[in-house]
Design a protein around this motif. Structure first.
Motif, short mmCIF file in Angstrom:
data_model
loop_
_atom_site.label_atom_id
_atom_site.label_comp_id
_atom_site.label_asym_id
_atom_site.label_seq_id
_atom_site.Cartn_x
_atom_site.Cartn_y
_atom_site.Cartn_z
N PHE B 125 7.03 -14.33 1.82
CA PHE B 125 6.05 -14.01 2.86
C PHE B 125 6.14 -12.53 3.22
O PHE B 125 5.13 -11.82 3.32
N ILE B 126 7.39 -12.05 3.41
CA ILE B 126 7.59 -10.65 3.79
C ILE B 126 6.96 -9.73 2.75
O ILE B 126 6.21 -8.82 3.08
N TYR B 127 7.24 -10.02 1.48
CA TYR B 127 6.73 -9.14 0.43
C TYR B 127 5.21 -9.25 0.32
O TYR B 127 4.52 -8.24 0.16
N ALA B 128 4.72 -10.47 0.42
CA ALA B 128 3.27 -10.66 0.26
C ALA B 128 2.51 -9.96 1.37
O ALA B 128 1.40 -9.47 1.16
N VAL B 129 3.09 -9.91 2.56
CA VAL B 129 2.39 -9.27 3.67
C VAL B 129 2.62 -7.76 3.67
O VAL B 129 1.69 -6.97 3.80
N ALA B 130 3.90 -7.38 3.47
CA ALA B 130 4.24 -5.96 3.63
C ALA B 130 3.64 -5.10 2.52
O ALA B 130 3.23 -3.98 2.77
N LEU B 131 3.60 -5.64 1.32
CA LEU B 131 3.15 -4.83 0.19
C LEU B 131 1.71 -4.33 0.37
O LEU B 131 1.49 -3.12 0.45
N PRO B 132 0.74 -5.22 0.49
CA PRO B 132 -0.63 -4.69 0.63
C PRO B 132 -0.84 -3.91 1.92
O PRO B 132 -1.48 -2.86 1.91
N LEU B 133 -0.27 -4.41 3.01
CA LEU B 133 -0.50 -3.73 4.28
C LEU B 133 0.14 -2.34 4.30
O LEU B 133 -0.45 -1.39 4.79
N GLY B 134 1.35 -2.24 3.74
CA GLY B 134 2.03 -0.95 3.73
C GLY B 134 1.26 0.07 2.91
O GLY B 134 1.07 1.21 3.33
N VAL B 135 0.78 -0.36 1.74
CA VAL B 135 0.02 0.55 0.88
C VAL B 135 -1.27 0.96 1.58
O VAL B 135 -1.63 2.14 1.62
N LEU B 136 -1.94 -0.03 2.17
CA LEU B 136 -3.20 0.26 2.84
C LEU B 136 -2.99 1.22 4.00
O LEU B 136 -3.74 2.18 4.18
N ALA B 137 -1.94 0.96 4.78
CA ALA B 137 -1.69 1.81 5.94
C ALA B 137 -1.40 3.24 5.50
O ALA B 137 -1.80 4.20 6.17
#
Lengths: 590, 342
Positions: B125-137
């Motif tokens: 869950f952490i990776y699935a959420v953090a990956l796209p959101l971090g890149v987008l941010a």
């Protein structure tokens, strides 16, 4: 003939501030080379990026028009949609950047990064792309293209990486190549070879070239047209031969005067005096062991310095010249006692005339402290050698605190005094380094070295990160200080022109060995060693009638095995230094 | 080939580390004065129940607690024969829990793999959420996307997990009919695995995953964003744009690859902090994970139980670090080819 690229009345600004580029116009003809000349901050780089529209996000093009292409179907680059702009980038206009070390992704193979240009612009299968890239690699001078294709950037040297960058920019056969200081980060012999390569490729494909540079020597070797920029405006523009032979604008003249040049006077320099030596290095060698990390493989020995003998007389300057990896910095570090030499080597230091010499690597604690007051260092990169979190005052008074000299009021007064002596104002003491320009920071570094009133200063490429006019000022400062304080300099550089100006004796190093040594006048007028010849030949001169002699460069800059019989050396067989005339020594077989 | 050799090497160093950890764990759980049995004996004697004392004395002999500490350790690990021959951790005998009066293996039982499942779900869950959101941010830094994701992220970091759990249960149950508490329907407990049971576990996992994962995800997202921003300023990004790459492809191929390293290296650190950090959540949510068991065992000085649980957590951590190390070697040629001749 219609121009291939036409920039008219271009203005670029950041946010609400005054424009950094204002009313710039120039044309580039097909197949021609235009040089954009100026110092850092003159707006030359940002002008180029505006052509490709790869400006920083906060910068906008305020006015102006950039058109590209033939008369029938001109593209207005300044108005093109981002989507269509992508088809132009890399395919019709490509770019080479300044820092080959950092301009390639460290995690992708060279071949992948280069052939990507071809896939991106479609029309080609993977196998075809690879074949084209391999051909291009061969063309730019990779000895083993297949191997280069499968290498990672960190496995290649700086010169090889810049070749890869050139291959990447050329592989799609663009109409226009923009090269942003493509050789500034390279050694002078590598620079000569890379410039020659770009020129050859240009002749072959008939592309146009915009060359951004601050080096008038490079301009003289490459360009047909010149645009001189200063503070975002065009100062002077026109054909290269006119501008170089007869610069009209005062700023261009100033650039010319600041550029150091190798003299070619028929003189024989005086050898370094033999008495009152402040520093003596006797048969200093340094061998590093690179661990293979695997038990079954032998460790590699790296000979950073091999049997180096130097003497430096009080109040004189000894320059060590060589490419990166030649051992010049190692020699300086040993001279300062930062590293011990291999057994057998010895470094002697005399604090005052006639004083008993102390052996730098066998000092007692008290002697070492005294020595550190006498010997100071100025570093290459003024941006990283000053702590960004220390006020200038703290940076300057720290050496005094360490050595317990004076009260804090006295220290502050001395800092103010020294600051004025290096050409800055005493009221700058409370500022942080970020408030200073590169040249001012280098002055600060020199001020810091001067705080302890040393007698010896080691300067490690103190001007190589600076613009020519700033370099000129720093060299003048160093000369003034030498005179007023009887300073001795150990000066490390890869720039022969700088060395020609400041040194009393020059030692040319290659692969840890001094290959030729002598007073600069002798050395530059009558160089004997092929490597010295190559270094001198590779130095671009701001004279359009004296292009770089690439043959001479190639002859000397290759591996020592390729030198002519008299100079050749291998690991097992090294000729000794032979004194040809008083003070002029060459490493050769007699 | 190189990779395989590295993996094997890494595996053996892991075993070695585990051995050292086991000694440390054993020493630490024996550090507080007294042990479960001597405490109990003292208590029983005070209340004059001599029958209980006899039983406790018997257990003391039975589990070799009367021997010197190092022998106890050797017997516990199974390096040395105890009263019943070789019978320690490496032989698969996890010991006896005095507090629950049952073998440790029986008590931990299901909780072992449920812990693994819950934490694995949370990591994913952490990776699935953090990956796209971090890149987008990072790609849209200093825009409303960046600010919104940072705001939500800080909310996630700042909200106490158990509170988040309670809120989610309430609304989840009310609007989506998500079951409350536990990791499966009570009727499946102790039953063999079946399709129905797996489905029940999956539904029950939703809330715990979210609760345990949120703070980790927002921390990781911020970290990835910062890394990405660093990378976006590097010249090779400009090179890629000058080639004519589209932004999305450029982002994922170049800066993300470089910014990914610390991301991968975090796997090993995530696991232990989640196991120990989720104790409270497990209690509130009634999860049958190992966290609450560990808490009880530590409080009552139930040495074999706590020793086993600590060893299990250490194993999780070491396996996590090993996986991340091997992944790093796969991802980063600079690590892989260090020392390769040029």
């Amino acid at each position: 003939m219609t121009p291939l690229l036409s920039v008219s009345d271009l203005s670029i600004g950041f946010g609400e501030a005054d424009p950094v580029v204002e009313g710039v116009s120039f044309d580039v003809m097909p197949g021609q080379t235009l040089a954009l000349v100026g110092e850092s901050g003159s707006g030359k780089t940002i002008t180029c990026r505006a052509v490709l529209r790869i400006l920083p996000r906060t910068a906008q093009i305020r006015s102006g028009r950039i058109t590209f292409g033939s008369e029938q179907s001109p593209l207005v680059l300044s108005e093109l949609s981002e989507r269509r702009m992508r088809d132009v980038r890399g395919d019709r206009i490509s770019m080479i950047f300044q820092e080959p070390m950092r301009s390639l992704s460290p995690l992708h193979k060279i071949g992948n990064q280069v052939s990507e240009v071809l896939w991106l612009h479609g029309r080609i299968s993977e196998r075809q792309a690879k074949r084209t890239v391999l051909e291009q690699f061969e063309r730019v001078g990779f000895p083993d293209p297949e191997r280069a294709y499968n290498s990672y950037p960190f496995e290649l040297s700086g010169g090889m990486r810049q070749r890869a960058m050139i291959a990447m920019a050329m592989v799609s056969k663009p109409d226009l190549l923009i090269a942003d200081e493509p050789t500034t980060a390279l050694d002078v012999t590598t620079q000569a070879q890379v410039l020659g390569l770009i020129k050859d490729l240009q002749q072959e494909t008939g592309m146009a070239l915009i060359l951004v540079t601050h080096d008038l020597g490079v301009v003289a070797n490459m360009a047909e047209q010149v645009v001189v920029m200063h503070k975002g405006r065009v100062m002077e523009a026109g054909p290269a031969h006119l501008i170089l032979e007869n610069p009209a604008h005062p700023y261009t003249q100033q650039l010319f005067n600041a550029a150091p040049a190798i003299p070619d006077l028929e003189t024989v320099g005086l050898p370094m005096p033999e008495e009152d030596l402040i520093l003596e290095m006797k048969s200093v060698s340094k061998t590093y062991v690179m661990r293979s990390g695997r038990g079954w493989k032998a460790d590699t020995l790296i000979h950073a310095c091999r049997g180096v003998d130097f003497t430096l007389a009080r109040g004189k300057t000894l320059a060590i010249v060589g490419e990166s990896g030649s051992g010049k910095t190692t020699a300086a570090r040993i001279a300062l006692g930062a590293e011990p030499p291999d057994p057998g080597g010895e470094v002697l230091f005399r604090a005052a005339p006639g004083a008993e010499p102390i052996t730098v690597h066998k000092m007692t604690r008290e002697e070492r402290t005294a020595f550190q007051r006498q010997a100071q260092m100025v570093f290459q990169d003024p941006y990283s050698s000053l702590s960004p979190r220390m006020r200038i005052q703290d940076a300057l008074t720290e050496p005094l605190e360490i050595h317990g000299i004076g009260t804090s009021a006295e220290r502050r007064d001395l800092a103010a005094e020294i600051l004025q002596r290096v050409g800055l104002n005493a009221d700058m003491l409370k500022r942080y380094p970020h408030a200073f320009s590169g040249g001012q920071r280098q002055r600060l570094s020199i001020a810091r070295a001067m705080m302890l009133d040393p007698s010896l200063i080691v300067c490690d490429e103190p001007t190589s990160a600076l613009d020519v006019s700033v370099q000129d000022q720093i060299l003048t400062l160093l000369e003034d200080l030498q005179e007023s304080h009887t300073l001795s300099y150990l000066f490390i550089s890869h720039d022969l022109a700088v060395v020609a100006r400041i040194a009393d004796e020059v030692a040319v190093m290659r692969q840890g060995l001094v290959v030729e040594q002598g007073p600069p006048d002798t050395l530059f007028y009558n160089p004997q060693h092929p490597y010295t010849k190559a270094l001198i030949a590779a130095q671009p001169e701001p004279d359009i009638n004296r292009p770089i002699n690439l043959k001479l460069v190639a002859l000397g800059a290759g591996s020592p095995e390729s030198w002519s019989e008299a100079f050749r050396f291998t690991d097992s067989m090294i000729p000794s230094l032979v004194e040809l005339e008083p003070g002029h020594k060459v490493r050769c077989h007699v | 080939m190189l990779l395989l050799r590295y993996a094997v090497y890494r595996f053996f160093t892991m075993l070695l580390t585990l051995l050292v950890v086991s000694a440390l764990v054993f020493v630490i759980i024996n550090l507080p004065p007294g042990d479960y049995l001597s405490n109990q004996i003292a208590e029983l004697q005070a209340s004059g129940q001599s029958a209980g004392v006899a039983k406790a004395e018997f257990l003391r002999k039975e589990y070799a607690l009367d021997r010197p500490l190092w022998e106890q350790y050797m017997i516990w690990m199974g390096f040395m024969p105890g009263p019943h021959g070789f019978s320690g951790l490496i032989q698969g005998n996890y010991g006896w829990s005095f507090e629950f009066d049952r073998p440790v293996s029986e008590i931990v039982g299901d909780t072992l793999w449920l812990t693994v499942v819950v934490n694995l779900a949370a990591v994913l869950f952490i990776y699935a959420v953090a990956l796209p959101l971090g890149v987008l941010a990072a790609a849209r830094s200093r825009t409303w996307i960046d600010y919104t994701s940072a705001f939500v992220g800080y909310l996630g970091l700042a909200t106490p997990n158990f509170l988040l759990a309670l809120i989610l249960f309430y609304y989840g149950h009310r609007y989506f009919d998500i079951p409350i508490g536990g990791l499966m329907d009570p009727s499946f407990e102790g039953q063999p695995m079946s399709w129905e049971k797996a489905k029940s576990i999956l539904v029950h996992l939703i809330v715990p995953t979210f609760v345990i994962g949120t703070s980790g995800a927002s921390a990781m997202m911020q970290r990835l964003r910062a890394n990405m921003l660093d990378e976006l300023g590097k010249p090779y990004v400009e090179t890629a744009i000058a080639k004519g790459m589209a932004p999305s492809r450029m982002l994922t191929k170049y800066p993300l690859r470089v910014a990914f390293n610390p991301f991968v290296a975090d796997i090993g650190n995530l696991l232990p902090s989640m196991v120990s950090g989720s104790v409270l959540v497990s209690v509130v949510l009634g999860l049958q994970t190992i966290g609450p068991t560990l808490l009880t065992a530590l409080k009552t000085q139930d040495m074999f139980l706590s020793g086993f649980v600590l060893m299990f957590v250490a194993l999780l951590t070491l396996v996590g670090t090993m996986i991340s190390d091997v992944l790093l070697v796969m991802l980063d040629p600079r690590i892989r080819y260090e020392g390769r001749e040029s």
